[in-house]
Design a protein around this motif. Sequence first.
Motif, PDB file in Angstrom:
ATOM      1  N   CYS A  38      25.833  37.739  49.883  1.00 40.31           N
ATOM      2  CA  CYS A  38      26.733  36.728  49.327  1.00 40.31           C
ATOM      3  C   CYS A  38      27.998  36.746  50.177  1.00 40.31           C
ATOM      4  CB  CYS A  38      27.057  37.039  47.861  1.00 40.31           C
ATOM      5  SG  CYS A  38      28.253  35.905  47.136  1.00 40.31           S
ATOM      6  N   PRO A  40      31.466  35.803  52.192  1.00 36.68           N
ATOM      7  CA  PRO A  40      32.715  35.127  51.792  1.00 36.68           C
ATOM      8  C   PRO A  40      32.736  33.680  52.276  1.00 36.68           C
ATOM      9  CG  PRO A  40      33.150  37.212  52.935  1.00 36.68           C
ATOM     10  CD  PRO A  40      31.710  36.914  53.131  1.00 36.68           C
ATOM     11  N   TYR A 152      35.636  35.111  48.026  1.00 38.07           N
ATOM     12  CA  TYR A 152      34.262  34.761  47.651  1.00 38.07           C
ATOM     13  C   TYR A 152      34.207  33.517  46.763  1.00 38.07           C
ATOM     14  CZ  TYR A 152      33.092  39.371  49.427  1.00 38.07           C
ATOM     15  OH  TYR A 152      32.921  40.459  50.250  1.00 38.07           O
ATOM     16  N   ARG A 164      35.469  41.088  44.385  1.00 38.54           N
ATOM     17  CA  ARG A 164      35.721  41.733  45.682  1.00 38.54           C
ATOM     18  C   ARG A 164      35.552  43.254  45.565  1.00 38.54           C
ATOM     19  NH1 ARG A 164      41.054  40.269  46.721  1.00 38.54           N
ATOM     20  NH2 ARG A 164      40.350  38.225  47.426  1.00 38.54           N
ATOM     21  N   HIS A 203      31.791  40.992  55.567  1.00 38.03           N
ATOM     22  CA  HIS A 203      32.528  41.043  54.299  1.00 38.03           C
ATOM     23  C   HIS A 203      33.944  41.578  54.507  1.00 38.03           C
ATOM     24  CE1 HIS A 203      29.247  40.140  51.430  1.00 38.03           C
ATOM     25  NE2 HIS A 203      28.462  40.727  52.313  1.00 38.03           N
TER      26      HIS A 203
END
Length: 690
Positions: A38, A40, A152, A164, A203
């Motif tokens: 997933c 950002p 995100y 986060r 990330h």
Amino acid sequence: MKIDDVHKSVRFIKGVGPGRAQLLARLGIYNISDMLFCYPRRHEDRSRIRPISEVKAAGVETIEAAVTATGLLRSRRGQSMLKVRISDGTGRMNIVFFNQPYLKNYLKKGVRAVFYGRVDNFKGLQMNNPEFEIMGEEEHDSVHTGRIVPVYPLTAGLGQRWLRNLIYGVIEDYSAYLKETLPTSIRARNKLLGYGDAVKNMHFPKSEYMMKESRRRLVFDEFVFMQLFIGLKRHHIRENSPGVKHSVKEDFVSSFLGSMPFELTKGQRKAMAEVSKDMASSKPMARLLQGDVGSGKTAVAAYAMALSAHNGMQAALMAPTEILADQHFITISQFLSPMGFRIELLTGGVKDKESVCEKISSGEADMIVGTHALIADTVRFKNLGLAVVDEEHKFGVIQREALLSKVPKRPDMLIMTATPIPRTLALTIYGEFDISTLSDMPKGKRSVITYWFDPSRRSEIYDFVKARLKEGKQAFIISPLIDSAKRADISGAENIYSRLKNDIFSGYAIKLLHGKMPKGAQDAAMKAFRDKEADLLVATTIVEVGIDVPNATIMVIDHAERFGLAQLHQLRGRIGRSAGESYCILISDAESNSAGERLGSMIASQDGFYISEKDMEIRGPGRLFGVRQHGFGELKLADLTNDLEILKKARDEAFRIVGSDPGLDKEEHRNIRSAMDRRFRYGHEGGGAG
């Protein structure tokens, strides 16, 4: 900890539980693996800590300082205000938190913290509701401040700070266990980061350089696996699928050319030669024929169909709409019936389907033109040698393959599109095809003069249309909607039809055409317009393809901002099919930048390739060509518009692998094989690759 743990549900992560797991599911996060990937939606650089003495108002800053005093106050509106005074030795400033009184338990006098937010001047420098992170006595990795911080995508009920923190913990625990997907030789040749490091730095990058390099590595992975998908599929079709071999004789080619009612262009002749070479091979043809609106693709398709029928095989042409299928049937019949070929039409509107199906199964029909009705279980070809799919991007892969799977030997395949393919997409979603491009126009094809007017000038526009009608010409009036029931601010085709018929154009013959009309009514409207029994045709985008009325020389597109650029260009292609001047008038009070850019591009150019590139820039390739329907899944990071150089290198590596190890059996390709299975959920061999 085992790598298999990445498939555990997120609800078992500390601090998640069933409730938050449901919220994470809205973001597509169901297990730990989903969380790892997933990515950002953007990053904020909070790594540049600035001394308070250098801070100025109206900027976003990162400051590390100690709390010197706190006070809990009330605003004039009754809000609680926690006022925190901080100092870093070079200066002082205030931090204010609204409606968060509990923070006084954390931001006590003497506590050091990093604050990130906008600085304004309220009787001195002040930050309101900044993000902050309290610093411990020992050095440690910061999550929310003092670094490049990920931002995100969220959903209601989930906070940025909480998510986060959660992802940071998952990255720390699991990124080192991610298997390397690419062989050392590929990574070295392309100077790529290791896979686990790339995911971690995507990330929480250690620097701007690492952020760029991690993205480059992960984009390379997305492209290389997409190209492997294409390459393995292409290899399977070309090498493993038994094809149909056609004989191409000069007397047949001469006979076909002699039967054409016009002289073919150089582009058409070149495309025919490419088709001939493919069809003469025992390997199945997979060719994309692209060309601008009116470039003459149907004539090339007719040649391929005639060649197949001349060899005793059947040919089928599948179109996405009945109107387009009807038009193809008329055109191909005009071209090929004089040569003695028997042509049938099969659509939902055909009454005697059983009779047509019998002719197909017996071989009495040489060629069949139709819609998706061709892939029905009741349709059985005797010996299908060629499948032509028009406006291919409007079909899914499954529908296309359903037509090809009707016979034991894979037929030759020719797909056509009047939406020219941008270069990046030619390398991606159409990468399994050889490409023929019609870049020149037939003689007599005129450019279309295009105008963009505000709705306030509608009466002038209608006067201009009347003047053309008095000259014996015909016109289209296009609306984005059938009626105005759902959008009162937009005139639907039915509303426009009633108004024009009863008032403005009351002395003219007007017909209405849209997709919800009965098939018989649609056919009657089209026939009346084609036979010049109607002066005006008020329609929706149902006329986008398949309408060929040379006497129609004017098109008015109402609410033009509601259409995509490629769609506008397709609509404009319905006119300009005769030697006289043709006019396309766009009516719009477009306010958004993207709508204005689309309409401006229509004014600026009639080059379909330019239009297609601009449309992809504005709308993105997924919406324009349906990337997902071609089986590639989602590109999380890769940008087909801006990552062309990475795509080229990834394609080279992927096709090098396919060329040397199409079974992915070598030891160095074992991880690639596993990754392919995970990404595409198919076996790479046999039908799975197809």
